[in-house]
Enzyme design. Sequence first.
Site, mmCIF file in Angstrom:
data_model
loop_
_atom_site.group_PDB
_atom_site.id
_atom_site.type_symbol
_atom_site.label_atom_id
_atom_site.label_comp_id
_atom_site.label_asym_id
_atom_site.label_seq_id
_atom_site.Cartn_x
_atom_site.Cartn_y
_atom_site.Cartn_z
ATOM 1 N N ASP A 1 32.895 100.057 -46.244
ATOM 2 C CA ASP A 1 32.829 101.137 -47.377
ATOM 3 C C ASP A 1 33.150 102.370 -46.716
ATOM 4 O O ASP A 1 33.145 102.613 -45.570
ATOM 5 C CB ASP A 1 31.390 101.208 -47.881
ATOM 6 N N ARG B 1 33.025 92.013 -56.091
ATOM 7 C CA ARG B 1 32.135 91.254 -57.102
ATOM 8 C C ARG B 1 32.779 90.176 -58.095
ATOM 9 O O ARG B 1 32.184 89.431 -58.731
ATOM 10 C CB ARG B 1 31.289 92.074 -57.905
ATOM 11 N N ARG C 1 26.960 87.959 -51.126
ATOM 12 C CA ARG C 1 26.321 89.116 -51.153
ATOM 13 C C ARG C 1 24.737 89.140 -51.527
ATOM 14 O O ARG C 1 24.054 90.051 -51.543
ATOM 15 C CB ARG C 1 26.927 90.140 -52.035
ATOM 16 N N ARG D 1 39.945 96.625 -53.841
ATOM 17 C CA ARG D 1 38.763 95.769 -54.002
ATOM 18 C C ARG D 1 38.906 94.351 -54.094
ATOM 19 O O ARG D 1 38.347 93.580 -55.064
ATOM 20 C CB ARG D 1 38.128 96.492 -55.243
ATOM 21 N N TYR E 1 30.862 113.070 -52.017
ATOM 22 C CA TYR E 1 29.672 112.105 -52.059
ATOM 23 C C TYR E 1 28.480 112.624 -51.159
ATOM 24 O O TYR E 1 27.160 112.689 -51.707
ATOM 25 C CB TYR E 1 30.170 110.943 -51.361
HETATM 26 O O1 1CP Z 1 38.308 94.728 -50.792
HETATM 27 C C1 1CP Z 1 38.438 95.868 -50.430
HETATM 28 O O2 1CP Z 1 38.648 96.792 -51.059
HETATM 29 C C2 1CP Z 1 37.473 96.286 -49.248
HETATM 30 C C3 1CP Z 1 36.267 96.662 -49.519
HETATM 31 C C4 1CP Z 1 35.798 98.261 -49.915
HETATM 32 C C5 1CP Z 1 36.661 99.456 -49.890
HETATM 33 C C6 1CP Z 1 38.013 99.781 -49.506
HETATM 34 C C7 1CP Z 1 34.668 98.544 -50.600
HETATM 35 C C8 1CP Z 1 33.461 97.497 -50.949
HETATM 36 N N1 1CP Z 1 34.549 99.893 -50.631
HETATM 37 C C9 1CP Z 1 35.826 100.420 -50.385
HETATM 38 C C10 1CP Z 1 36.144 101.701 -50.595
HETATM 39 C C11 1CP Z 1 35.305 102.632 -51.325
HETATM 40 N N2 1CP Z 1 34.020 102.868 -51.509
HETATM 41 C C12 1CP Z 1 35.921 103.990 -51.850
HETATM 42 C C13 1CP Z 1 37.365 104.110 -52.210
HETATM 43 C C14 1CP Z 1 38.244 103.126 -53.086
HETATM 44 C C15 1CP Z 1 37.861 103.543 -54.470
HETATM 45 O O3 1CP Z 1 38.362 104.646 -54.972
HETATM 46 O O4 1CP Z 1 37.275 102.877 -55.180
HETATM 47 C C16 1CP Z 1 34.787 104.585 -52.822
HETATM 48 C C17 1CP Z 1 35.062 105.733 -53.637
HETATM 49 C C18 1CP Z 1 33.692 103.828 -52.271
HETATM 50 C C19 1CP Z 1 32.270 104.232 -52.651
HETATM 51 C C20 1CP Z 1 31.653 103.143 -53.412
HETATM 52 N N3 1CP Z 1 31.148 101.866 -52.685
HETATM 53 C C21 1CP Z 1 31.288 103.136 -54.843
HETATM 54 C C22 1CP Z 1 31.757 104.006 -55.808
HETATM 55 C C23 1CP Z 1 30.680 104.689 -56.282
HETATM 56 C C24 1CP Z 1 30.935 105.842 -57.407
HETATM 57 O O5 1CP Z 1 30.385 105.951 -58.325
HETATM 58 O O6 1CP Z 1 31.551 106.852 -57.080
HETATM 59 C C25 1CP Z 1 30.754 101.805 -54.991
HETATM 60 C C26 1CP Z 1 30.204 101.152 -56.134
HETATM 61 C C27 1CP Z 1 30.515 101.170 -53.595
HETATM 62 C C28 1CP Z 1 29.977 99.835 -53.502
HETATM 63 C C29 1CP Z 1 30.920 98.929 -53.010
HETATM 64 N N4 1CP Z 1 31.825 99.112 -51.807
HETATM 65 C C30 1CP Z 1 32.568 98.065 -51.655
HETATM 66 C C31 1CP Z 1 32.256 96.907 -52.692
HETATM 67 C C32 1CP Z 1 32.687 95.585 -53.055
HETATM 68 C C33 1CP Z 1 31.045 97.580 -53.383
HETATM 69 C C34 1CP Z 1 30.260 97.139 -54.772
HETATM 70 C C35 1CP Z 1 28.945 96.872 -54.331
HETATM 71 C C36 1CP Z 1 28.387 95.494 -53.897
HETATM 72 O O7 1CP Z 1 29.123 94.434 -53.670
HETATM 73 O O8 1CP Z 1 27.154 95.261 -53.901
#
Ligand code: 1CP
Length: 377
Positions: A95, A50, A59, A46, A173
């Site tokens: 994502d 944010r 964003r 990540r 999911y």
């Molecule tokens: O910088 C980076 O890491 C690249 C971007 C990236 C990656 C690798 C994002 C952007 N998401 C992911 C993978 C991802 N997405 C995973 C695997 C990694 C981990 O375990 O965290 C998972 C589980 C998700 C699912 C997801 N997407 C969640 C979790 C939900 C939950 O409660 O289980 C969330 C909050 C997101 C949204 C998201 N994806 C990425 C960002 C920066 C965000 C935040 C929201 C936003 O910017 O508006």
Amino acid sequence: MWGNVRGRGETPARASPTGFPELKNDTFLRAAQGEETEYTPVWCMRQAGRYLPEFRETRAAQDFFATCRSPERCCELTLQPLQRFPLDAAIIFSDILVVPQALGMEVEMVPGKGPTFPEPLKEVEDLLKLRQKVDVAAELDYVFKAITLTRHKLEGKVPLIGFSGAPWTLMSYMIEGGGSKTMAKAKAWLYRHPKASHCLLTLLTEVIVDYLVGQVAAGAQALQLFESHAGHLGPEQFAEFALPFIQSIAKQVKSKLQKDALPAVPMIVFAKDAHYALEDLAQSGYEVVGLDWTIRPQEARQRTGKSITLQGNLDPCALYAPKEKIGELVKRMVEGFGSQRYIANLGHGLYPDMSPEHVGAFVDAVHMHSRHLNKSQ
Ligand code: 1CP
């Protein structure tokens, strides 16, 4: 540079972009492939997120998945952390939930709630609503375009990592309809409908294989598979519903890359909270095993042997500590893993309220302590 180039001179079976700028910093790829490095390479899960004010600006007022579908915006977000910190790898902004979308499911990002599926899988019969043959090249073309564009815009600064969610995490999911504390609905499928669960995991595996190969064809120089929900499974369920698919993905991706004369890129498996399976993960066909913070570096080394690269595993919350303390914790971590066959990272992703300055302190401390350790050995 393509990392470990295989099949050079052969005609590629698919038209892949070529003419990427030469790679200047291959430390991450060298560590992943088990080669000696001058210092320990570092990146953060990540890292495009944010916690960066410039990320929040890009964003702002944009739908999350609309952002994911814009190659220009994904490229911009991927590059942002590299403009601030001397990271040794970039990870494409996207994502894991774009794969369920490619299977025909609707997924929305609800502000304050996270990813939400308006119609999650409820009954076994719902599997029939999923596309049984996914044209990955068409459905996920926007990710491939983002990767190709980013590879050019990186100007060879560091390698670009592509990624996918692993089958069990994506399945959870698709059934839960979003995040969940217990995964009770998804786990109920494993106990009640093991055959249907296997069918879904197999379908996901097929799509993930094509998706990962497509990312390499588009320019990804390493791949990470996120099994973020491994911790909800115990050893037996992991052995039945996660590990075989994780193994199959590595095997199939490698053989397809070879067949298509694409580069043999290193692959990383990150199965969060799955220590019970560490020995198996080390032998599952990946060059690198990612670790969360709940295991001691020395123990992970002992249990995985010398022929694997480890990645991780500082508690992300350690970044809330004062900078000097971060330095001490990093020193201990690097000494614990040793500076070779090691890629430093956090044990999970950065949180939105973390200070960019402290992320910088983490990165600098890895570089400094691993150089010292290299010299003293
Ligand atoms: O910088 C980076 O890491 C690249 C971007 C990236 C990656 C690798 C994002 C952007 N998401 C992911 C993978 C991802 N997405 C995973 C695997 C990694 C981990 O375990 O965290 C998972 C589980 C998700 C699912 C997801 N997407 C969640 C979790 C939900 C939950 O409660 O289980 C969330 C909050 C997101 C949204 C998201 N994806 C990425 C960002 C920066 C965000 C935040 C929201 C936003 O910017 O508006």
